[in-house]
Design an enzyme around this catalytic site. Structure first.
Site, short mmCIF file in Angstrom:
data_model
loop_
_atom_site.label_atom_id
_atom_site.label_comp_id
_atom_site.label_asym_id
_atom_site.label_seq_id
_atom_site.Cartn_x
_atom_site.Cartn_y
_atom_site.Cartn_z
N ASP A 1 0.49 -1.29 0.00
CA ASP A 1 -0.28 0.18 -0.19
C ASP A 1 1.18 1.84 0.22
O ASP A 1 1.26 0.89 0.92
CB ASP A 1 -0.83 -0.37 1.49
N HIS B 1 -0.57 4.58 -0.41
CA HIS B 1 -1.10 6.12 0.85
C HIS B 1 -0.46 7.12 0.25
O HIS B 1 -0.85 7.58 1.17
CB HIS B 1 -0.83 5.10 1.72
N ASP C 1 -4.40 0.95 -2.69
CA ASP C 1 -4.70 2.06 -1.79
C ASP C 1 -3.24 2.72 -1.78
O ASP C 1 -2.37 2.62 -1.89
CB ASP C 1 -4.33 1.46 -0.56
N ASN D 1 -9.52 -0.57 -0.74
CA ASN D 1 -10.95 -0.39 -0.57
C ASN D 1 -10.88 1.70 -0.36
O ASN D 1 -11.93 1.70 -0.61
CB ASN D 1 -11.56 -0.12 1.00
N HIS D 2 -9.36 1.84 0.07
CA HIS D 2 -9.65 3.66 -0.04
C HIS D 2 -9.85 4.31 -1.67
O HIS D 2 -10.26 5.24 -2.12
CB HIS D 2 -8.51 4.46 -0.19
N ARG E 1 -18.55 8.42 2.38
CA ARG E 1 -18.15 8.13 3.38
C ARG E 1 -16.75 8.87 2.76
O ARG E 1 -16.26 9.69 3.23
CB ARG E 1 -18.21 6.38 3.44
N ARG F 1 -11.17 -6.89 7.11
CA ARG F 1 -9.61 -6.72 7.62
C ARG F 1 -10.03 -8.48 7.93
O ARG F 1 -9.60 -9.32 7.87
CB ARG F 1 -8.94 -5.88 8.17
N HIS G 1 -3.44 -4.11 2.41
CA HIS G 1 -4.45 -4.30 3.26
C HIS G 1 -4.50 -4.50 4.74
O HIS G 1 -4.77 -3.26 5.93
CB HIS G 1 -5.87 -4.57 2.65
#
Length: 312
Positions: free
Chosen positions: A15, A17, A49, A82-83, A134, A247, A268
């Site tokens: 990830d 990020h 992500d 998911n992000h 969200r 998770r 994740h």
């Protein structure tokens, strides 16, 4: 690091990020530590992500989008995290549900969380997928006790992504100004990757078997093929894709895959975990102070952005 038996090299990258320096440093270390011809023909799988937490999401996407032209002999898979699904939903990059239903139908399953998560209610929300609302929302809880830091805008920490494009968190103008090449990148992300004849060096010798790469993994006790089917089809009528968003319930190897000798790779989970053919590569966990790691198959070699090497 050199392959003497001609197994294809597969590199799984954890990830990112929003930390562009980390991915650039990791990419440089991969180039330095892998035989040049193997690196330039490698199969690169990014585990999702790419956005949020860090300050450089826009630059991260620019970097990833540039790779196929810079390394044309490599192949690249960009898995959806998911992000990233929340990001894609907010900017309108998700394909509409195949059954003709509206994205607004995804709201009801989590309606009880709307107030505390402060779901997005700006322009265009009327038919926005739950995860987009969200992602662009205003989370009422301001401090993440698990990570010891403040939330950045939404439950997804998306504020830093908005900032990287020059917009305040939750701005509807961000949707209108979003770059078309970035929209295309998000729209084309894979939800699952499957590949035959991937090799791995194990204690018992070299094993060559099927590789499955999925963001979180599969829920044990539920039909595996049904779960895989919804991922292959990228079924956007699902409010929350468990294999991508959950998770602990999806951490372990699915019982059916344990019987089939399958390599199962995920990001994740906020950890580096190697147990037989179950590989989890996410040392970063969205934290600035943690390293970004990659796993190189068949060697089972971990390379990090923080690694330093002496020039020979």
């Amino acid at each position: 690091m050199e392959n003497t038996t001609n197994e294809k090299v597969v590199i799984c990258i954890g990830d990112i990020h929003g930390y562009v320096t980390k991915i650039k440093n990791l990419w440089s270390n991969l180039q330095n530590q892998i035989n040049q011809s193997e690196f330039e023909s490698a199969h690169i799988i990014f585990l999702g992500d790419y956005c949020d937490h860090g300050p450089d999401t826009r630059e991260v996407l620019d970097f990833l989008i540039s790779l196929p032209s810079k390394h044309p002999k490599q192949s690249h898979v960009f898995l959806a995290g998911n992000h990233d699904l929340g990001f894609a939903a907010f900017v309108g990059a998700l394909s509409p549900p195949a059954d003709g239903s509206m994205f607004s139908a995804t709201w009801d399953a989590h309606k009880s969380s709307e107030e505390i998560e402060g779901w997005y209610k700006g322009d265009g929300y009327e038919n926005m997928h739950l995860q987009g609302r969200r992602w662009g929302g205003d989370y009422k809880i301001k401090f993440n006790v698990n990570k010891g830091q403040e939330f950045k805008g939404s439950v997804y920490n998306a504020g830093s992504t908005f900032s990287s494009y020059g917009f305040p968190h939750g701005s509807p103008d961000f949707i209108k100004a979003f770059p078309s090449d970035h929209n295309k990148f998000l729209a084309n992300m894979a939800w699952i990757h499957e590949e035959d004849d991937v090799c791995i060096y194990a204690y018992q010798g070299t094993k060559c078997c099927k590789l499955i790469v999925v963001r979180g993994s599969f829920v044990n006790g539920k039909d595996l093929e049904e779960q895989m089917k919804s991922l292959r089809e990228r079924d956007t009528k699902i409010p929350e894709v468990k294999a991508i968003s959950w998770r602990w319930d999806v951490r372990d190897m699915h019982e059916e895959l344990s019987k089939q000798e399958t390599i199962l790779v995920s990001g994740h989970h906020g950890e580096l975990h190697i147990e037989g053919l179950r590989l989890i590569i996410d040392e970063g966990d969205g934290l600035e102070t943690n390293p970004l790691a990659a796993m190189v198959l068949p060697y089972m070699k971990i390379i990090r952005d923080t690694d330093t090497y002496k020039l020979e």
